[in-house]
Design a protein around this motif. Structure first.
Motif, PDB file in Angstrom:
ATOM      1  N   THR A 196       1.058  -0.824  -0.190  1.00  0.00           N
ATOM      2  CA  THR A 196      -0.584  -0.159   0.161  1.00  0.00           C
ATOM      3  C   THR A 196       1.461   1.055  -0.076  1.00  0.00           C
ATOM      4  O   THR A 196       1.823   1.569   1.037  1.00  0.00           O
ATOM      5  CB  THR A 196      -0.632   0.333   0.881  1.00  0.00           C
ATOM      6  N   PHE A 197       0.038   1.905  -0.738  1.00  0.00           N
ATOM      7  CA  PHE A 197       1.345   3.486  -0.595  1.00  0.00           C
ATOM      8  C   PHE A 197       0.299   4.355  -0.817  1.00  0.00           C
ATOM      9  O   PHE A 197      -1.168   4.296  -1.407  1.00  0.00           O
ATOM     10  CB  PHE A 197       2.108   3.523  -2.008  1.00  0.00           C
ATOM     11  N   GLY A 198       0.347   5.722  -0.925  1.00  0.00           N
ATOM     12  CA  GLY A 198      -0.082   7.118  -1.566  1.00  0.00           C
ATOM     13  C   GLY A 198      -0.375   7.859   0.131  1.00  0.00           C
ATOM     14  O   GLY A 198       0.834   7.320   1.000  1.00  0.00           O
ATOM     15  N   GLY A 199      -1.670   7.913   0.327  1.00  0.00           N
ATOM     16  CA  GLY A 199      -1.714   8.597   1.332  1.00  0.00           C
ATOM     17  C   GLY A 199      -2.965  10.539   0.506  1.00  0.00           C
ATOM     18  O   GLY A 199      -2.560  11.020  -0.331  1.00  0.00           O
ATOM     19  N   LYS A 200      -3.945  10.535   1.469  1.00  0.00           N
ATOM     20  CA  LYS A 200      -4.079  11.950   1.893  1.00  0.00           C
ATOM     21  C   LYS A 200      -3.464  13.163   2.084  1.00  0.00           C
ATOM     22  O   LYS A 200      -2.604  13.074   3.049  1.00  0.00           O
ATOM     23  CB  LYS A 200      -5.488  12.192   2.320  1.00  0.00           C
ATOM     24  N   GLY A 201      -3.189  14.209   1.247  1.00  0.00           N
ATOM     25  CA  GLY A 201      -2.305  15.041   1.161  1.00  0.00           C
ATOM     26  C   GLY A 201      -1.864  15.896   0.232  1.00  0.00           C
ATOM     27  O   GLY A 201      -3.167  15.750  -0.848  1.00  0.00           O
ATOM     28  N   ASN A 202      -1.604  17.292  -0.660  1.00  0.00           N
ATOM     29  CA  ASN A 202      -1.149  17.799  -1.308  1.00  0.00           C
ATOM     30  C   ASN A 202       0.284  18.241  -2.143  1.00  0.00           C
ATOM     31  O   ASN A 202       0.766  18.782  -2.547  1.00  0.00           O
ATOM     32  CB  ASN A 202      -1.989  19.006  -1.287  1.00  0.00           C
ATOM     33  N   GLY A 203       1.507  17.298  -0.619  1.00  0.00           N
ATOM     34  CA  GLY A 203       2.398  16.935  -0.812  1.00  0.00           C
ATOM     35  C   GLY A 203       2.725  15.705  -2.145  1.00  0.00           C
ATOM     36  O   GLY A 203       2.248  14.951  -2.932  1.00  0.00           O
ATOM     37  N   ASP A 204       4.415  16.200  -2.078  1.00  0.00           N
ATOM     38  CA  ASP A 204       4.645  14.123  -3.020  1.00  0.00           C
ATOM     39  C   ASP A 204       4.436  13.102  -2.725  1.00  0.00           C
ATOM     40  O   ASP A 204       4.567  13.080  -1.418  1.00  0.00           O
ATOM     41  CB  ASP A 204       6.339  14.603  -2.791  1.00  0.00           C
ATOM     42  N   GLY A 205       3.760  12.434  -3.552  1.00  0.00           N
ATOM     43  CA  GLY A 205       3.824  10.651  -3.053  1.00  0.00           C
ATOM     44  C   GLY A 205       2.239  10.822  -2.174  1.00  0.00           C
ATOM     45  O   GLY A 205       1.724   9.730  -1.990  1.00  0.00           O
ATOM     46  N   GLN A 206       1.483  12.382  -2.299  1.00  0.00           N
ATOM     47  CA  GLN A 206       0.475  12.378  -1.716  1.00  0.00           C
ATOM     48  C   GLN A 206      -0.909  13.204  -2.485  1.00  0.00           C
ATOM     49  O   GLN A 206      -0.554  13.623  -4.063  1.00  0.00           O
ATOM     50  CB  GLN A 206      -0.454  13.351  -0.681  1.00  0.00           C
ATOM     51  N   THR A 207      -2.546  12.507  -2.365  1.00  0.00           N
ATOM     52  CA  THR A 207      -2.669  12.561  -3.096  1.00  0.00           C
ATOM     53  C   THR A 207      -4.409  13.731  -2.757  1.00  0.00           C
ATOM     54  O   THR A 207      -4.446  13.296  -1.478  1.00  0.00           O
ATOM     55  CB  THR A 207      -3.518  12.060  -4.220  1.00  0.00           C
ATOM     56  N   SER A 208      -5.533  14.331  -3.012  1.00  0.00           N
ATOM     57  CA  SER A 208      -6.547  14.779  -2.586  1.00  0.00           C
ATOM     58  C   SER A 208      -8.288  14.229  -3.707  1.00  0.00           C
ATOM     59  O   SER A 208      -8.382  14.434  -4.304  1.00  0.00           O
ATOM     60  CB  SER A 208      -6.650  15.543  -1.776  1.00  0.00           C
ATOM     61  N   CYS A 209      -8.401  12.844  -3.281  1.00  0.00           N
ATOM     62  CA  CYS A 209      -9.177  11.936  -4.292  1.00  0.00           C
ATOM     63  C   CYS A 209      -8.144  11.229  -5.093  1.00  0.00           C
ATOM     64  O   CYS A 209      -8.361  12.013  -6.368  1.00  0.00           O
ATOM     65  CB  CYS A 209     -10.350  12.909  -4.294  1.00  0.00           C
TER      66      CYS A 209
END
Length: 339
Positions: A191-204
């Protein structure tokens, strides 16, 4: 990056919006041009409509093309499940009613057969990934029960795609934004990623596709609420931002060196390999219709979109676009051949 963002905001003067003197959505029999340059399209009137004026059912899903037959598979939230069309818009059949509510789909040829992978968000058996054949038979299922106790939980399933080696990726874009990787038999790998707006993160992390344009395959993810596309490698490592300034990207489809982006705020954009826009399709000037689910079909003009959610190129560069719509709407954009 700033220049790319400014270009996306510029009005697209090349778009030819419909104005045939008819009411929106009614009695339109002529194709309508949209786009520009090499990426100019005709919106085909009445494509995919069902007999006797029946609606196709709520559309909150995706579109895939069988590379072997050219048939178009359209997922719906209606009890009939997935509708299968010929390229001319005639309904061939419906399949997989138990797969009602596929929010996204991917397609892959395996040993001379075509399989569809679906992320089932709603319907009779929500929150599962299904691999089905083209007749709708389920051959693999991944659910919370089979995935186990994965990081971030198993909720808000929005996307699925499959790598050339058969590894399966699914995203919890309405949940904690984690992306889960499974092998071809459904065993959880990481599992990777996760919530946010930085590197390696997404918001939806709403939609995704395997991107083979850069040599070694990558994962191209629609980071919807950060209004960008981002790349990970297939081990889940962050590569970088591919495109920014988009209007809430939902889904991508890749053809050659370009990708088409279904943007929830009433537009489809064609991006080149560097992530720069080369054409805008169906850009709706009525902002009151942007990202609106209940817009009646007779209030939507041919050649314009309200809430593009799923789309797919066929091998000839034609596009099939599904709006998020309460009654159900799919548009065929036929690529104009230049002399």
């Amino acid at each position: 990056m700033r220049l790319r963002f400014l270009f996306l905001l510029l009005p697209s003067l090349a778009l030819a919006h419909p104005d045939h003197g008819a009411e929106p959505g009614k009695d339109v029999h002529e194709a309508v041009l949209t786009g520009s340059g090499a990426w100019t399209y005709e919106a085909v009137p009445h494509w995919g409509e069902l007999p006797e004026g029946k609606n196709i059912g709520p559309t909150h899903g995706g579109v895939v093309i069988d590379p072997r037959t050219g048939l178009i598979y359209v997922s719906t939230d209606a009890p009939h499940g997935i509708l299968v069309y010929k390229p001319d818009g005639k309904l061939e059949k419906s399949i997989a009613p138990e797969c009602q509510g596929f929010h996204a789909m991917a397609v892959k040829e395996e040993r001379g057969k075509t399989y569809i992978y679906g992320a089932q968000l709603s319907g009779p058996k929500p929150l599962r990934v299904c691999k089905i054949d083209t007749n709708g038979k389920i051959v693999l299922e991944i659910s919370q029960a089979t995935a186990g106790d994965v990081q971030g939980g198993w909720n808000g399933l929005t996307a699925v795609t499959v790598a050339p080696d058969g590894d399966i990726f699914c995203s919890m874009g309405y949940g904690e934004q984690f992306i889960h990787k499974f092998d071809a038999k459904g065993k959880h790998l990481k599992t990777f990623g996760g919530k946010g707006n930085g590197d390696g993160q997404t918001s939806c992390s709403h939609g995704m596709a395997v991107d083979t344009r850069f040599g070694k395959p990558r994962l191209l993810v629609c980071d919807r609420e950060n209004r960008r596309l981002v790349h990970f490698d297939l081990d889940g490592n962050w590569i970088g931002v591919h495109a920014t300034g988009l209007r809430r990207p939902c889904t991508v489809s890749i053809l050659g060196d370009v990708c088409a982006v279904a943007e929830l705020e009433a537009r489809v954009t064609i991006l080149d390999k560097e992530g720069n826009p080369v054409s805008f399709l169906g850009d709706n000037p009525d902002k009151g219709q942007w990202a609106q689910y209940p817009v009646p079909l007779d209030q939507i003009k041919l050649g314009l979109f309200t809430a593009p959610h799923g789309l797919s190129f066929d091998k000839d560069g034609n596009l099939y676009v599904q709006d998020w719509n309460a009654s159900g709407r799919v548009t065929k954009l036929q690529k104009v051949k230049k002399p």
